[in-house]
Design a protein around this motif. Structure first.
Motif, short mmCIF file in Angstrom:
data_model
loop_
_atom_site.label_atom_id
_atom_site.label_comp_id
_atom_site.label_asym_id
_atom_site.label_seq_id
_atom_site.Cartn_x
_atom_site.Cartn_y
_atom_site.Cartn_z
N GLY A 190 62.52 31.11 80.53
CA GLY A 190 62.26 32.04 79.45
C GLY A 190 62.05 31.29 78.14
O GLY A 190 61.84 30.08 78.12
N ASP A 291 58.53 43.51 80.04
CA ASP A 291 57.91 43.51 81.37
C ASP A 291 56.69 44.43 81.37
O ASP A 291 56.66 45.45 80.67
N THR A 293 52.69 45.35 83.76
CA THR A 293 51.70 45.04 84.79
C THR A 293 50.36 44.84 84.10
O THR A 293 49.88 45.75 83.40
N SER A 314 52.04 41.50 88.02
CA SER A 314 53.35 41.89 87.49
C SER A 314 53.92 40.75 86.65
O SER A 314 54.04 39.62 87.12
N THR A 316 57.03 39.35 84.01
CA THR A 316 58.39 39.47 83.48
C THR A 316 58.40 38.95 82.06
O THR A 316 57.82 37.89 81.77
#
Length: 467
Positions: A190, A291, A293, A314, A316
């Protein structure tokens, strides 16, 4: 009853009656005053409408190509590898920009700044770009990048810190005061501000930092560059070496901000050169805050239909992801990415995986809100790809500012078109207010580069001052 008492009662009664009449008259007067309109005095505040004086247009260039690890005694030392050949200009009739040099920390390296002063209380548009070619045992390939204005926040998408990568973050401060810069690396853990990610860049200087020194072992990093004190210009120089063979080099310009809709025009898929493997096309994308798509579409230039159905990806929050776009025919494409949250991204393309291969990172093009300038560098076969993601027809005019050429093409909604350009030339692009996106690509068998066209500065908005 005596006359004196009668007189006193009469006097007292008269006083009471008079007081009652006066009180009643006062009540009537007050009631009438409240009911009737009073005279009013209205005075408008003094207001002055003024247009702020425009500032000088400032562009900082990436500068020389750099190399890591040439000094065996100092593995992290940075050395100059090849100079940058520059092209700069303004609109016809404007005074030429002034070129100055940044002070660099790398011996033998040079980085230019172009400044164009306003004229007749109007901002002077300026465009500049540069290119470099290097052929050495540790670094080989062609790189081209535009000179960009400094920003307080920007994003670098590209590169890696795995085996064979030798990437360098280049920060320039063309201002007059120092800038404090924070580098946040988005990777497998991250967002992280690594040790060494907080630096001070003095005014008028350029600093170069090894990306591996900030975040080792990352195969798909994204870097946020935040500056306080003064805005800065950020560039990522990325290069590859495969089994002792250099595999290309590029100077990747910064992305100004995340957007919900990314449009990357002019991705040039070249025929693979060298033995072994077909050329690869990879999309890197990051949703920094949430998050989501993402929907990925790849459309050939000049064709209305994409090569396949949209790809759902997808994501994150805070975790970059690479997507192999598969084998694409050798031609130019526009890659579009849509999501319900802001994204940053870029497309990597290579000419092959053998000796003499080169690669490029193509970054998203912002909306062209006004007529804008851009420059083509020296290099192979420059071309401009214009994508129209809007629902309106766009009449796009591309003029050389020296008057040597002019081309106008109608681009239908959802389609793209391609303009052939000349090297070392400054152009103006005008879409009549339709928000098209445009990118420059330079393509040859052993050379690959590309960069987006940024919108010119809009006129300053008038402000109202109340003294």
């Amino acid at each position: 009853m005596s006359d004196r008492r009668v007189f006193r009662w009469a006097t007292t009664g008269a006083r009471v009656l008079a007081g009652t009449l006066v009180a009643a008259a006062f009540v009537v007067a007050v009631t009438t005053a409240v009911a009737l309109p009073w005279p009013t005095l209205t005075r408008e505040p003094v207001a002055i409408t003024a247009t702020p004086a425009p500032e000088a247009s400032v562009l900082a260039c990436a500068g020389s190509l750099l190399a890591l690890g040439r000094d065996a005694a100092v593995a992290g030392a940075v050395a100059a590898a090849a100079p940058q050949d520059l092209t700069a200009g303004v609109r016809d009739g404007a005074p030429p920009p002034v070129e100055t040099q940044l002070q660099t920390s790398v011996p033998g390296a040079a980085a230019s700044v172009f400044t164009a002063e306003p004229r007749d209380r109007a901002r002077t548009d300026v465009a500049a770009t540069g290119s470099s070619t290097v052929t050495a045992d540790d670094l080989s390939g062609f790189a081209a990048s535009p000179c960009r204005p400094p920003l307080t926040e920007s994003w670098l998408v590209g590169g890696a810190t795995t085996t064979g990568s030798a990437d360098i973050v280049i920060i320039s401060n063309p201002g007059e005061v120092p800038a404090t810069v924070e580098l946040t690396v988005f990777g497998t853990a991250g967002p992280v501000v690594p040790p060494g990610g907080d630096i001070v860049v003095p005014a008028g200087t350029q600093q170069a930092l090894s990306l591996a020194g900030l975040a080792l072992g990352q195969d798909s990093p994204v870097i946020r560059v935040s500056a306080t004190g003064a805005p800065v210009t950020a560039v990522l120089q990325t290069s590859l070496t495969r089994t002792l063979l250099p595999g290309g080099v590029d100077q990747v310009g910064a992305i100004e901000k995340p957007e919900n809709d990314l449009v990357i025009p002019g991705v040039a898929v070249a025929p693979a050169e060298g033995p072994g493997t077909d050329a690869a096309t990879v999309l890197r994308v990051l949703a920094p805050s949430a998050d989501t798509t993402a929907h990925v579409t790849v459309t050939p230039t000049g064709v209305a239909e994409p090569v396949s159905a949209p790809i759902d990806l997808s994501l994150t929050a805070g975790m970059p992801l690479d997507l192999d776009l598969g084998g694409l025919d050798a031609r130019e494409y526009t890659v579009s990415v849509q999501a319900d949250v802001p994204l940053v991204g870029a497309v990597w393309q290579t000419t092959g995986f053998g000796a003499g291969a080169d690669f490029a990172w193509y970054t998203p093009a912002p909306e062209l809100a006004v007529a804008s300038l851009f420059a083509t560098p020296s290099g192979p076969s420059p071309a401009l790809t214009v994508a129209n993601p809007t629902g309106r027809e766009a009449q796009v005019t591309v003029d050389a500012v020296d008057g040597s050429s002019s081309t106008t093409v109608v681009v239908q909604p959802g389609q793209t078109t391609r303009f052939s350009l000349r090297p070392r030339t400054v152009y103006s692009i005008d879409a009549g207010g339709v928000g098209v996106r445009a990118g420059v690509s330079l393509t040859a068998g052993d050379a690959l580069a590309g960069f987006p066209v940024w919108s010119g500065d809009t006129a300053a908005t008038p402000i109202v001052v109340y003294p």
